[in-house]
Design an enzyme around this catalytic site. Structure first.
Site, short mmCIF file in Angstrom:
data_model
loop_
_atom_site.label_atom_id
_atom_site.label_comp_id
_atom_site.label_asym_id
_atom_site.label_seq_id
_atom_site.Cartn_x
_atom_site.Cartn_y
_atom_site.Cartn_z
N HIS B 63 -7.65 5.05 81.17
CA HIS B 63 -6.48 5.95 80.75
C HIS B 63 -6.97 6.65 79.57
O HIS B 63 -8.08 6.60 79.07
CB HIS B 63 -5.18 5.13 80.64
CG HIS B 63 -5.41 4.13 79.32
ND1 HIS B 63 -6.26 3.10 79.33
CD2 HIS B 63 -4.90 4.09 78.14
CE1 HIS B 63 -5.98 2.43 78.29
NE2 HIS B 63 -5.03 3.10 77.36
N HIS B 65 -5.91 7.36 76.37
CA HIS B 65 -5.72 6.98 74.99
C HIS B 65 -7.00 6.92 74.22
O HIS B 65 -7.97 6.91 74.72
CB HIS B 65 -5.02 5.43 74.86
CG HIS B 65 -3.60 5.51 75.11
ND1 HIS B 65 -3.01 4.44 75.45
CD2 HIS B 65 -2.59 6.26 74.80
CE1 HIS B 65 -1.62 4.57 75.30
NE2 HIS B 65 -1.56 5.93 75.17
N ASP B 67 -8.63 5.54 72.16
CA ASP B 67 -9.72 4.32 71.86
C ASP B 67 -10.42 4.30 73.22
O ASP B 67 -11.24 3.21 73.30
CB ASP B 67 -8.82 3.04 71.50
CG ASP B 67 -7.64 2.76 72.23
OD1 ASP B 67 -7.00 3.51 72.90
OD2 ASP B 67 -7.43 1.45 72.38
N HIS B 68 -10.02 4.81 74.40
CA HIS B 68 -10.87 4.83 75.60
C HIS B 68 -11.64 5.79 76.04
O HIS B 68 -12.38 5.81 76.93
CB HIS B 68 -9.98 4.28 76.66
CG HIS B 68 -9.17 2.90 76.41
ND1 HIS B 68 -9.63 1.73 77.13
CD2 HIS B 68 -8.19 2.64 75.43
CE1 HIS B 68 -8.54 0.97 76.75
NE2 HIS B 68 -7.89 1.02 75.54
N HIS B 142 1.36 1.13 81.90
CA HIS B 142 1.21 1.26 80.46
C HIS B 142 1.99 2.71 80.02
O HIS B 142 3.00 2.89 80.54
CB HIS B 142 -0.19 1.56 80.34
CG HIS B 142 -0.74 1.46 78.86
ND1 HIS B 142 -0.29 0.57 78.01
CD2 HIS B 142 -1.69 2.10 77.95
CE1 HIS B 142 -0.99 0.59 76.72
NE2 HIS B 142 -1.95 1.57 76.88
N ASP B 213 -5.30 -2.46 79.34
CA ASP B 213 -3.93 -1.67 78.62
C ASP B 213 -2.97 -1.84 79.86
O ASP B 213 -2.84 -0.44 80.44
CB ASP B 213 -4.31 -0.38 78.15
CG ASP B 213 -5.36 -0.41 76.76
OD1 ASP B 213 -5.99 -1.25 77.06
OD2 ASP B 213 -4.92 0.35 75.91
N HIS B 273 -10.24 -6.28 74.42
CA HIS B 273 -9.24 -5.56 73.99
C HIS B 273 -8.21 -6.21 73.17
O HIS B 273 -6.98 -6.04 73.17
CB HIS B 273 -8.12 -4.78 75.18
CG HIS B 273 -7.70 -3.36 74.57
ND1 HIS B 273 -6.53 -3.51 74.01
CD2 HIS B 273 -7.91 -2.10 74.55
CE1 HIS B 273 -6.01 -2.31 73.75
NE2 HIS B 273 -6.99 -1.57 74.14
#
Ligand code: ZN
Ligand code: ZN
Lengths: 318, 318
Positions: B63, B65, B67-68, B142, B213, B273
């Site tokens: 996904h 976000h 942090d990914h 999510h 996530d 995570h």
């Protein structure tokens, strides 16, 4: 006022040097930190320091190459995550594209920051000016639109020497204000008092110049004139081969940096943005080579903190 | 086949855990490495491993976000800088926006990569299939479009047992091919030979499932069914408070992960995570709590390498 080097390498991170970011710590001066460039993992480097992202008030971007900006989205997101609120805005000074890059990253990742960002497009001349600081930008010569910065601290006027006034039995009152502004005053007892005799030493504001990723050019000396510290890229060291490579990649050598530092009457030269080829003894060679041209030279390493003190002879040199 | 954890934290980097990236090392299987998510500073983490960016053949993005994905532009640039050439393409499987993000970053920074990138938009079902591997994607639950992945290694057929054939004085020739395909053959000397008696043990391909996530949902068990390893997010641990926070932030707890691991008959559960709140003894508590529900559980730390061996009983369990 201190410089804290968060990344001193060029192009891509290496084991010993992260890509470029430099913090100018202005905690005593304005309870703030300014960042110059934000390469990838700048927020990771900050984790290993005492810097607090919330204190970062301004970010200056020299140019849009990845090793100078790819840390922006993560840094800005974490600053939000760590609780910066809407009364802690942040201003980013940079080439036009920086807004597009940051806003795209935030939009795609559906990141909503808790504080506002103001974007200021760079132009030649004064880009920021307030009671305590002024910042001047000038174009550099690189493969992409690139800017150098001169950060000028405003002079600190001398303080009124209240103890000395009391010692001489000069009663406090509105005349203190007149004396502080340098006027000559006649007291009720007939004495004539000259304000300038009761004002302490003024402190000349400090000057820090940032010159990253550029071929030598006339604007460097203009930005660096009489600077307390010139932070200058030195992707390459001395030697013919290095000189050719610097030219081919639109960068500077340590020799270029030393020569402009001398010409501009800089106090201290700090080299950064070193190619990953310079490790161990090669860095020592690079320093001793350049010190022959300009003795007060240092090669920054990641996490170095360099203090920028007031000049002791500030009154005379004014 | 090994998993190498490059970042095991959530949201933002901490001193002990970087943001998410997981390498699936397929060096023996296809001389390649696949990455699952590329948080900021993934390339910095790779510097501390034996992984080589040129070997990275595929990137799967769960996904968008930050942090990914915020490590993508830097990783892709450095892969180019390190000499990946036009015969070493890279495929990125991810939600639609990933292309916009990467292309904007490359355009703004005027980065021209030395190799081509193919972008594959995720859809439910088989997203990749070749002679040795298949990958299946399924939507997760999510705050943003999110996908889980099931990586299926194709079965390795048994080898022809040449030594055994020679022991029994069966002359080599075209009949070896027939025996290998399982046929029954009559030799010139009248003996009848059954191919299946001379074929070694087949090895069942391995299965690795990535679930990052997400709230618990029915697709997790489908993707994880009989997996050798289930890599599952565990942003929070056990407890009522944790359960509430997981719900509020659309994440899972260690209890959720253990429960689906059991239901899906997974061999090994690896949690990643983790929220930065879990440090030191709290991680130990988290592990022992979850092992009560599912004993073969591990909590990944940055740089952990987890081997995924062939199952010994692969023939029977087939
Ligand atoms: Zn650079
Ligand atoms: Zn996440």
């Amino acid at each position: 006022m201190q410089l804290e080097f968060l990344g001193t390498g060029s192009g891509q991170p290496s084991k010993f040097r992260n890509v470029t970011s430099i913090a100018l710590r202005l905690l005593d001066e304005r309870n703030a930190v300014w960042l110059f460039d934000v390469g990838e993992a700048t927020q990771h480097q900050i984790l290993k320091t005492t810097l607090r992202p919330r204190k970062v008030e301004k970010i200056f971007i020299t140019h849009l190459h990845g090793d100078h900006i790819f840390g922006l989205p993560g840094f800005l997101s974490s600053r939000s995550f760590q609780g910066a609120d809407k009364n802690e805005p942040l201003t980013i000074y940079g080439p036009k594209g920086v807004k597009d890059f940051v806003q795209t990253a935030l939009r795609i990742s559906e990141t909503r920051l808790s504080y506002p960002i103001e974007y200021v497009d760079l132009k030649e001349g004064v880009i920021f000016d307030d009671r305590t600081f002024q910042v001047i930008a000038a174009p550099m010569r690189h493969r992409i639109e690139t800017w150098g910065f001169r950060v000028i601290e405003k002079d600190h006027p001398g303080e009124l020497l209240v103890d000395k006034l009391r010692q001489e039995n000069i009663p406090s009152g509105p005349i203190y204000g007149q004396l502080k502004s340098g006027k000559t005053v006649t007291l009720p007892d007939g004495r004539t008092i000259h304000g300038q005799d009761f004002i302490g030493q003024a402190q000349r504001g400090r000057i820090v110049t940032f010159v990253l990723d550029t071929r030598p050019n006339d604007n460097v000396a203009l930005l660096a004139k009489n600077a307390d510290v010139l932070v200058h890229e030195s992707t390459y060291g001395s030697g013919e081969e290095e000189s050719k490579m610097a030219k081919a990649h639109a960068h500077s050598t340590s020799v270029n940096a030393a020569s402009v530092a001398r010409r501009a009457h800089v106090d201290k030269l700090v080299l950064t943005h070193l190619s990953a080829r310079y490790i161990g003894p090669m860095v020592k060679d690079l320093i001793s080579d350049v010190r022959r041209n300009f003795s007060n030279t240092y090669v920054a390493r990641d996490f170095d903190v360099i203090d920028i003190p007031f000049k002791k002879d500030s009154n005379e040199s004014k």
